[in-house]
Design an enzyme around this catalytic site. Structure first.
Site, PDB file in Angstrom:
ATOM      1  N   CYS A 187       0.837  -1.194   0.000  1.00 12.77           N
ATOM      2  CA  CYS A 187       0.000   0.000   0.000  1.00 12.77           C
ATOM      3  C   CYS A 187       0.885   1.263   0.000  1.00 12.77           C
ATOM      4  CB  CYS A 187      -0.996  -0.036   1.157  1.00 12.77           C
ATOM      5  SG  CYS A 187      -2.356   1.152   0.970  1.00 12.77           S
TER       6      CYS A 187
ATOM      7  N   HIS B  49      -4.188  -4.391  -0.272  1.00 14.15           N
ATOM      8  CA  HIS B  49      -3.887  -5.018   1.017  1.00 14.15           C
ATOM      9  C   HIS B  49      -4.011  -6.535   0.884  1.00 14.15           C
ATOM     10  CE1 HIS B  49      -3.647  -1.468   3.663  1.00 14.15           C
ATOM     11  NE2 HIS B  49      -4.489  -0.930   2.811  1.00 14.15           N
TER      12      HIS B  49
ATOM     13  N   GLU C 104      -3.527  -8.828   3.044  1.00 14.88           N
ATOM     14  CA  GLU C 104      -4.127  -9.433   4.241  1.00 14.88           C
ATOM     15  C   GLU C 104      -5.637  -9.254   4.278  1.00 14.88           C
ATOM     16  OE1 GLU C 104      -3.324  -5.164   5.444  1.00 14.88           O
ATOM     17  OE2 GLU C 104      -2.458  -6.654   4.106  1.00 14.88           O
TER      18      GLU C 104
END
Length: 201
Positions: free
Chosen positions: A79, A181, A183
């Site tokens: 990011c 992202h 995750e």
């Protein structure tokens, strides 16, 4: 072991949890020795480019990152961490980045909703190990208002269409960046983190 660079980048618990799920050892650290001992580095980031770079430079971690990359150590920017890999940013006034990749971070045009937030599909441009078992058209989760422009097309591994072509995965040698992202991107995001882990195990 992956060292997650701790320069006050914000909450990275979900990233650590994702790595834990994949049985990839990680440590959040700002200790130069631990960063040098690590097998790979992750540069996370949320917030404003200028503030983040100021903090990275104040701690001297910018030079550590560049030195370790020069030795061939894998680096993954996530990011804002990806954006910091580039030369400059226009966010909040011009700021210099790490200069590991060619390009300038600029605001997404206001002809679309800003920030670019939510799920968007990847268009794979290059067959690279970081995207092993990732399929063209897979969806990942973005949250950002700025994107990398004036890049070297050879560095673009995958992009996403948001009126402009948003570089989503970039790579130059052992330096890799992902704008979304991982995750928060389900199985696709986990696969990408797994692929990064496979680069040094």
């Amino acid at each position: 072991m992956i060292a997650i660079i701790d320069y006050g980048a914000g909450n990275i618990k979900s990233l650590q949890f994702a790595l834990e799920r994949l049985d990839i050892p990680s440590e959040l650290t700002s200790d130069r020795t631990r960063l040098e001992q690590a097998d790979a580095l992750i540069l996370p980031g949320v917030g404003a480019f200028g503030d983040a770079m100021k903090q990275l430079k104040a701690t001297g971690l910018d030079e550590v990152v560049k030195a370790e990359v020069a030795k061939g150590k894998p680096l993954l920017g996530i990011c804002l961490g990806m954006q910091m890999l580039f030369e400059t940013s226009e966010e909040g006034g011009r700021s210099d980045g790490l200069g590991l990749l060619k390009g300038n971070i600029t605001l997404i045009p206001d002809t679309v909703k800003v920030p670019h937030m939510g799920w968007n599909s990847l268009t794979v441009q290059q067959d690279k190990p970081i995207l092993k078992d990732v399929t063209n058209g897979d969806y990942v989760y973005f949250v950002h208002s700025y994107y990398a422009a004036d890049t070297d097309n050879n560095d673009i591994v995958a992009d996403a269409d948001y009126e402009v072509s948003v570089p989503a995965v970039v790579q130059k040698g052992n330096t890799i960046g992902i704008q979304f992202h991982p995750e928060k991107s389900g199985e696709t995001g986990l696969q990408i983190l797994k692929n990064f882990g496979g680069m040094f195990t």
